[in-house]
Every structure is written in structure tokens, then in C-alpha cells.
Scaffold this active site. Structure first.
Site, mmCIF file in Angstrom:
data_model
loop_
_atom_site.group_PDB
_atom_site.id
_atom_site.type_symbol
_atom_site.label_atom_id
_atom_site.label_comp_id
_atom_site.label_asym_id
_atom_site.label_seq_id
_atom_site.Cartn_x
_atom_site.Cartn_y
_atom_site.Cartn_z
ATOM 1 N N SER A 12 1.464 14.008 8.391
ATOM 2 C CA SER A 12 2.570 13.319 9.072
ATOM 3 C C SER A 12 3.095 14.212 10.194
ATOM 4 O O SER A 12 3.004 15.446 10.104
ATOM 5 C CB SER A 12 3.710 13.057 8.081
ATOM 6 O OG SER A 12 4.867 12.603 8.759
ATOM 7 N N TYR B 109 10.183 16.604 2.033
ATOM 8 C CA TYR B 109 9.092 15.780 2.570
ATOM 9 C C TYR B 109 8.372 16.536 3.691
ATOM 10 O O TYR B 109 7.143 16.614 3.714
ATOM 11 C CB TYR B 109 9.632 14.429 3.084
ATOM 12 C CG TYR B 109 8.543 13.510 3.609
ATOM 13 C CD1 TYR B 109 7.671 12.868 2.738
ATOM 14 C CD2 TYR B 109 8.373 13.300 4.978
ATOM 15 C CE1 TYR B 109 6.654 12.031 3.217
ATOM 16 C CE2 TYR B 109 7.367 12.466 5.464
ATOM 17 C CZ TYR B 109 6.513 11.834 4.572
ATOM 18 O OH TYR B 109 5.504 11.022 5.048
HETATM 19 N N1 LIG Z 1 4.651 4.943 7.450
HETATM 20 C C1 LIG Z 1 4.820 6.003 8.204
HETATM 21 O O1 LIG Z 1 5.568 5.959 9.215
HETATM 22 C C2 LIG Z 1 4.096 7.297 7.886
HETATM 23 C C3 LIG Z 1 4.168 8.324 8.833
HETATM 24 C C4 LIG Z 1 3.501 9.513 8.582
HETATM 25 C C5 LIG Z 1 2.779 9.667 7.410
HETATM 26 N N2 LIG Z 1 2.732 8.669 6.490
HETATM 27 C C6 LIG Z 1 1.934 8.908 5.294
HETATM 28 O O2 LIG Z 1 0.967 7.892 5.177
HETATM 29 C C7 LIG Z 1 0.592 7.709 3.815
HETATM 30 C C8 LIG Z 1 0.688 6.242 3.468
HETATM 31 O O3 LIG Z 1 2.057 5.858 3.591
HETATM 32 P P1 LIG Z 1 2.534 4.362 3.873
HETATM 33 O O4 LIG Z 1 3.533 4.433 4.964
HETATM 34 O O5 LIG Z 1 1.378 3.460 3.969
HETATM 35 O O6 LIG Z 1 3.370 4.139 2.524
HETATM 36 P P2 LIG Z 1 3.338 3.021 1.389
HETATM 37 O O7 LIG Z 1 4.518 3.349 0.528
HETATM 38 O O8 LIG Z 1 3.210 1.681 1.977
HETATM 39 O O9 LIG Z 1 1.981 3.351 0.598
HETATM 40 C C9 LIG Z 1 1.859 4.480 -0.229
HETATM 41 C C10 LIG Z 1 0.688 4.289 -1.161
HETATM 42 O O10 LIG Z 1 0.592 5.458 -1.993
HETATM 43 C C11 LIG Z 1 0.502 5.038 -3.344
HETATM 44 N N3 LIG Z 1 1.005 6.067 -4.241
HETATM 45 C C12 LIG Z 1 2.251 6.588 -4.312
HETATM 46 N N4 LIG Z 1 2.300 7.500 -5.301
HETATM 47 C C13 LIG Z 1 1.072 7.551 -5.847
HETATM 48 C C14 LIG Z 1 0.480 8.311 -6.884
HETATM 49 N N5 LIG Z 1 1.185 9.196 -7.609
HETATM 50 N N6 LIG Z 1 -0.836 8.110 -7.171
HETATM 51 C C15 LIG Z 1 -1.553 7.209 -6.483
HETATM 52 N N7 LIG Z 1 -1.057 6.456 -5.502
HETATM 53 C C16 LIG Z 1 0.239 6.634 -5.181
HETATM 54 C C17 LIG Z 1 1.293 3.740 -3.419
HETATM 55 O O11 LIG Z 1 0.929 3.002 -4.560
HETATM 56 C C18 LIG Z 1 0.860 3.091 -2.099
HETATM 57 O O12 LIG Z 1 -0.385 2.448 -2.269
HETATM 58 C C19 LIG Z 1 1.534 8.611 3.021
HETATM 59 O O13 LIG Z 1 0.877 9.815 2.718
HETATM 60 C C20 LIG Z 1 2.673 8.851 3.979
HETATM 61 O O14 LIG Z 1 3.376 10.039 3.698
HETATM 62 C C21 LIG Z 1 3.368 7.482 6.712
#
Ligand SMILES: NC(=O)c1ccc[n+]([C@@H]2O[C@H](COP(=O)([O-])OP(=O)(O)OC[C@H]3O[C@@H](n4cnc5c(N)ncnc54)[C@H](O)[C@@H]3O)[C@@H](O)[C@H]2O)c1
Length: 258
Positions: free
Chosen positions: A143, A156
Site C-alpha cells: 500500500s 496499518y
Molecule cells: N482499497 C484500497 O484503497 C487499498 C489501498 C492499498 C492497499 N490495499 C490492500 O489491498 C488488499 C485488498 O484490500 P481491499 O481493499 O480489496 O479490501 P477488502 O476488505 O475488500 O478485501 C480484503 C480481503 O481479504 C480477506 N481477508 C481478510 N482477513 C483475512 C484472513 N485473515 N485470511 C484470509 N483472508 C482474509 C477478506 O476476506 C477479503 O477477501 C489489502 O491487502 C489492502 O490492505 C487496499
């Protein structure tokens, strides 16, 4: 571009929501055989049924990415189903707000357990397979929080900086066996982003409109922006990209700090 991952076996954690779900849809649409995992069993089953109904090779395995034994089982199931693994994406992630003054052991264990140890456990169980096969790829979703001091996000941000360090260390420790690349998204429209708007003094739509104006490309990222880049990085065309991260933030980190 899609032909670059056609026929490859790709596994992904956190594949049932947001960025991960878009990856499962896109990779399988490109002809990859996808095994996805998460803690969302109902959503995983529904996604598997939907995509299989479209003739895609997708299966779901319940897995807690923070648990060594659970990840070992996920990797084993994928190998039993397809005989090999060509690429993996450690994408499962959790988000939690809070300043250091309110930090708890539980917050630390959750954020480090999923965001840092998730990629570590996945790598641990992939390396022997990649050694046997003669190579493979691991992508880790990090991220921009690894590089920006987001207000009230100390744990985070620390966890995502840890994930960036894991990218570099794995690429050197397993040189010649595993190509390791970070995907470093900025603001992507997912359930996690929506959850981060709770508790603000404005509705989500207003917050998104303000954010859109600030991002140099003038839009919030879509999960598919990340999925398309991930498919490229998993493919052989990205074979010289290793030990680094690709930033997908619409120019956010290029902004001056005022
Ligand atoms: N959305 C953003 O703006 C953003 C920005 C930078 C990084 N990210 C990163 O991208 C990745 C995906 O995030 P997203 O925005 O799609 O979020 P989201 O909450 O939509 O999806 C997260 C996924 O991780 C799974 N998950 C959570 N805990 C888990 C565990 N213990 N074991 C297995 N699966 C687990 C959830 O079930 C879900 O499928 C994450 O690593 C997040 O930190 C997101």
C-alpha cells in the site's frame, strides 16, 4: 496481454472481495486456473459457482492467511487440484484506524498477523514447490501507506511497510527460484475503502468527491486497475521485474505535501 497468464495456475488470498475478487475474475477471464482463498466462505462459494457457471477454472478454499497451518493446507489443495503453481498473490489484508495512544496487542496481532505474516506464510509453503518446479512468482499487495504517514494509521502503515520489506528480502533469499513483486495501490474503491469512511463528519460520496479532486488522474482507482497490473506482473513478460513494488496510485505520491 491476457495470453501471458493463460493456462497458468494462480493462487490468491483475500480473493473474495475488492481487489482480490477483481483479480480472480480477471485472471480466470484471461484463461488462468485460479484457486482463491479467504475467510469469507459464503462469498467464496458464490464466486466459485458464478465463475464456474461461465466455464472458468476457479475454485475456493477457506483459509486464514495469518495461520501457518491454514495457508499450508491452501497451497497443498491447489497443488493437488492442478499439479503445480505458477504464480501466487498474497492479497488478504485488514485495515484498522488508530493512533499509538489507543494501540492494543489485539490490533497489533491482527494487522501484523494478516498483512505481514500472511505473505510470509504463503512464501514459506510456495518456496519448496517453486524449487521443485524450477521457479514461480509471488505478488504481495502492499500500500502507499508503507510510504505515507497517514494520520491515525500507525499500525496499518507499519504493517504495509513490513510487507514492502518482505518483498525485498524474499527476492534476495530465494533468488533464481521466486520472483517477488509488490503491488502498491493508492486509493481503490473497495469495501475496505468504504469502511474507512465510517465515523467522518461527511457521507462517503462527499469524501470520495473530495478525494477524486486531489488525485492527479482525477479518479479513485478501480479494483480492475490493480487486477490488470497483477496479471501483467504474473506473466513471463514481467520476468525482469523483481524485488520492487509497482505503485498504482494515480499520481498521489507525486503530490507536493501542501
Ligand atoms: N482499497 C484500497 O484503497 C487499498 C489501498 C492499498 C492497499 N490495499 C490492500 O489491498 C488488499 C485488498 O484490500 P481491499 O481493499 O480489496 O479490501 P477488502 O476488505 O475488500 O478485501 C480484503 C480481503 O481479504 C480477506 N481477508 C481478510 N482477513 C483475512 C484472513 N485473515 N485470511 C484470509 N483472508 C482474509 C477478506 O476476506 C477479503 O477477501 C489489502 O491487502 C489492502 O490492505 C487496499
Amino acid at each position: 496481454m491476457s495470453e501471458l497468464i493463460a493456462g497458468k495456475v494462480i493462487i490468491i488470498t483475500g480473493g473474495t472481495s475488492g481487489i482480490g475478487e477483481a483479480c480472480v475474475r480477471h485472471f480466470s477471464n484471461c484463461g488462468a486456473k485460479v484457486v482463491c482463498a479467504s475467510i469469507q466462505e459464503k462469498e467464496g462459494g458464490a464466486l466459485e459457482r458464478e465463475l464456474r457457471g461461465l466455464g472458468r477454472e476457479v475454485s475456493f478454499v477457506p483459509c486464514d492467511a495469518s495461520d501457518d497451518a491454514s495457508v499450508r493446507r491452501f497451497v497443498q489443495v491447489a497443488v493437488e487440484r492442478h499439479g503445480r503453481i505458477d504464480g501466487a498473490m498474497a492479497n488478504a489484508g485488514v485495515w484498522k484506524q488508530g493512533k499509538v495512544t489507543s494501540a492494543t496487542r489485539g490490533d497489533l496481532d491482527l494487522l501484523m498477523g494478516v498483512n505481514v505474516m500472511g505473505p510470509v506464510w504463503l512464501a514459506k509453503h510456495l518456496v519448496p514447490i517453486y524449487e521443485r518446479q524450477g521457479g514461480g512468482v509471488l505478488l504481495i499487495t502492499t500500500s502507499v501507506a508503507a510510504h505515507i504517514g497517514f494520520p491515525a494509521h500507525v499500525l496499518y502503515c507499519a504493517s504495509k511497510a513490513g510487507a514492502e520489506a518482505v518483498v525485498r528480502c524474499l527476492a534476495t533469499d530465494h533468488a533464481g527460484v521466486m520472483r517477488v513483486v509488490g503491488l502498491c495501490p493508492g486509493t481503490i474503491d473497495t469495501p475496505m475503502l468504504a469502511a474507512s469512511c465510517a465515523g467522518w463528519d461527511k457521507p462517503k460520496e462527499e469524501i470520495y468527491a473530495d478525494v477524486r479532486k486531489r488525485i492527479p488522474v482525477r479518479r479513485i482507482g478501480e479494483p480492475m486497475d490493480v487486477a490488470r497490473a497483477a496479471a501483467f506482473l504474473l506473466g513471463d513478460g514481467a520476468g525482469y521485474i523483481n524485488g520492487t513494488s509497482l505503485v498504482l496510485d494515480g499520481g498521489t505520491m507525486a503530490l507536493p505535501p501542501w
